[in-house]
Write an enzyme that holds these catalytic residues in place. Structure first.
Site, PDB file in Angstrom:
ATOM      1  N   CYS A 146       0.919  -1.049   0.055  1.00 32.54           N
ATOM      2  CA  CYS A 146      -0.122   0.069  -0.143  1.00 32.54           C
ATOM      3  C   CYS A 146       0.864   1.128   0.050  1.00 32.54           C
ATOM      4  CB  CYS A 146      -1.025  -0.037   1.264  1.00 32.54           C
ATOM      5  SG  CYS A 146      -0.594   1.079   2.466  1.00 32.54           S
TER       6      CYS A 146
ATOM      7  N   ARG B 273     -12.482   8.720   0.783  1.00 32.30           N
ATOM      8  CA  ARG B 273     -12.421   7.290   1.486  1.00 32.30           C
ATOM      9  C   ARG B 273     -12.620   7.678   2.960  1.00 32.30           C
ATOM     10  NH1 ARG B 273      -7.132   4.515   1.376  1.00 32.30           N
ATOM     11  NH2 ARG B 273      -8.401   3.505   3.005  1.00 32.30           N
TER      12      ARG B 273
END
Ligand code: UD1
Length: 427
Positions: free
Chosen positions: A125, A406
């Site tokens: 990530c 998000r």
């Protein structure tokens, strides 16, 4: 893809309603897998990550019903009813887990209740390698058989999980959450040593207790869970988001303005308040939340990220934006994630003076940031650029807004209501 366009340089004034915490809501949603009865969660924020997790739970077979608030409460979060009566699929696929690492939180509950879970490994990530070895090792201590096959964590416990003593070698929020949920349905007592103490863990523990779990030591780093054969449904409200709180506190500070953060809790953000006070920004508790007001200039303050109650890594990028405009220097040290300085080159595009040495960034304050087109590769880095844009002279355009969506609900509306000149633009 959407962009956020900001004309900076205006002090913010007014009030901002702080929403339910994303990082509390995510584990609370997965806790629904622990019971066949309905779990009713209030104050759930409307965020892309919540939708992703609901999609994952839906494909496992959880029935999900959204209840939108009406009237007075319309600005607040929604209520979500989750019923995991029958689970039709025990696999969390790569496509969803890759999108959001918190998907790995279905592992503990599925395994504990059904003895079976296949969860994709999340992969890399943007903020560095984020392994799940602590989750796997600890579940093995509870008797699970776990193999890694074809990129999946294949976990089985046909006879159910058994309580055990677990000492986490490093503090992990996600591993503590997965194990708290798993241990709640294990046979016998589980002791979690060196557990994470983040307020989101306390929120989860309190919800589990409302569902019939027995947990001692809530709020501390040693949790003792006495497993139950079954848990029941419950009704629980998600805590206020401490990272959203901190982000808007910095919006007030960086613009030289004054904001009241409605529903914010000082005890969740003490480490940030200490830094803000040292920087010359007083934070006051009011009947409705917290008030942040900057009177004079910002002073440079050194900051090191730590597990709670230390300074949160999820506020590191935002505090760095504030320090770019301080008088004097600030050393910002990141101890939780390896690669969490991607906002540095973008802030430099706006005129910030920052030098990175390993895990530390030396920020030398400049009198004024200048607007520029910028983009970021993660959620908190993106919002740090919005904060910088609010303070900068001229126009800043932040791309890749999907990162913001998000974790920040209606951020441009909330900021515009306090006097920011900000809009969302389509490409
Ligand atoms: C959670 C938060 C995230 C926050 C982070 C640290 C959610 C959904 N996300 O992420 O916003 O930045 O806590 O406060 O709540 N580690 C291992 N092995 C593991 C697990 C973690 O080595 O099995 C390491 C990580 O790489 C990291 C450290 O432990 O260096 C802390 O990570 P962890 O607390 O687990 O973060 P998350 O739960 O993923």
């Amino acid at each position: 893809m959407d962009k956020i366009r900001i004309q900076g340089g205006r002090p913010l004034a007014g009030s901002v309603k702080i929403g339910g915490a994303k990082n509390a809501a995510l584990p609370l949603l997965t806790a629904s897998l622990l019971t066949e009865e309905t779990l009713r969660l209030g104050n759930v924020p409307r965020l892309a990550d919540i939708e992703t997790l609901c999609a994952l739970l839906g494909q496992h077979g959880v029935r999900i019903e959204n209840v939108e608030p009406t009237g007075e409460g319309a600005l607040g979060g929604r209520t979500v009813l989750l019923t995991a009566g029958e689970i039709s699929n025990f696999q969390a696929p790569y496509d969803l887990v890759r999108k959001m690492r918190a998907s790995v939180l279905v592992l503990g509950p599925l395994l504990a209740r059904f003895g079976e879970a296949d969860v994709s490994l999340p992969g890399g990530c943007a903020i560095g390698p984020r392994p799940v070895n602590l989750h796997i090792d600890a579940l093995r201590r509870l008797g699970a058989e776990i193999a890694i096959e074809g990129g999946y964590i294949r976990a089985r416990a046909p006879q159910g999980l058994k309580g055990a003593e677990i000492h986490f070698p490093i503090v992990s929020v996600g591993a503590t959450e997965n194990l708290l949920m798993a241990a709640s349905l294990a046979d016998g007592e589980t002791v979690l040593e060196n557990a994470a103490r983040e307020p989101e863990i306390t929120d989860l523990a309190q919800c589990l207790v409302a569902m019939g779990a027995e947990i001692e030591g809530i709020g501390g780093d040693r949790l003792v869970v006495t497993g139950k054969p079954r848990l029941s449904g419950a009704s629980y409200d998600v805590m206020a988001d401490r990272i959203e709180t901190g982000t808007y506190a910095i919006a007030a500070a960086i613009t030289g303005g004054e904001l009241e953060l409605l529903g914010a809790r000082g005890d969740y953000v003490e480490s940030l308040i200490e830094v803000l006070n040292a920087a010359g920004v007083p934070v006051e508790t009011t009947a409705r939340g917290l008030k942040v007001k900057r009177n004079g200039g910002i002073r440079g303050v050194d900051v090191m990220t730590q597990p709670f109650p230390g300074f949160p890594t999820d506020m590191q990028a935002q505090i760095m934006s504030l320090m770019t405009t301080a008088s004097g220097a600030a050393m910002i040290t990141e101890t939780i994630f390896e690669n969490r300085f991607m906002h540095v080159p973008e802030l430099a595009r706006m005129g910030a003076n920052i030098t990175v040495h390993g895990a530390s960034a030396l920020v030398r304050g400049v009198p004024r940031l200048k607007g520029a087109p910028v983009m970021a590769t993660d959620l908190r880095a993106s919002v740090s650029l919005v904060l910088a844009g609010l303070a900068a002279e001229g126009e800043t355009v932040v791309s890749r807004v999907y990162h913001l969506d998000r974790g920040y609900e209606r951020i441009e509306e909330k900021l515009a209501a306090c006097g920011a000149v900000i809009e969302r633009a389509k490409d």
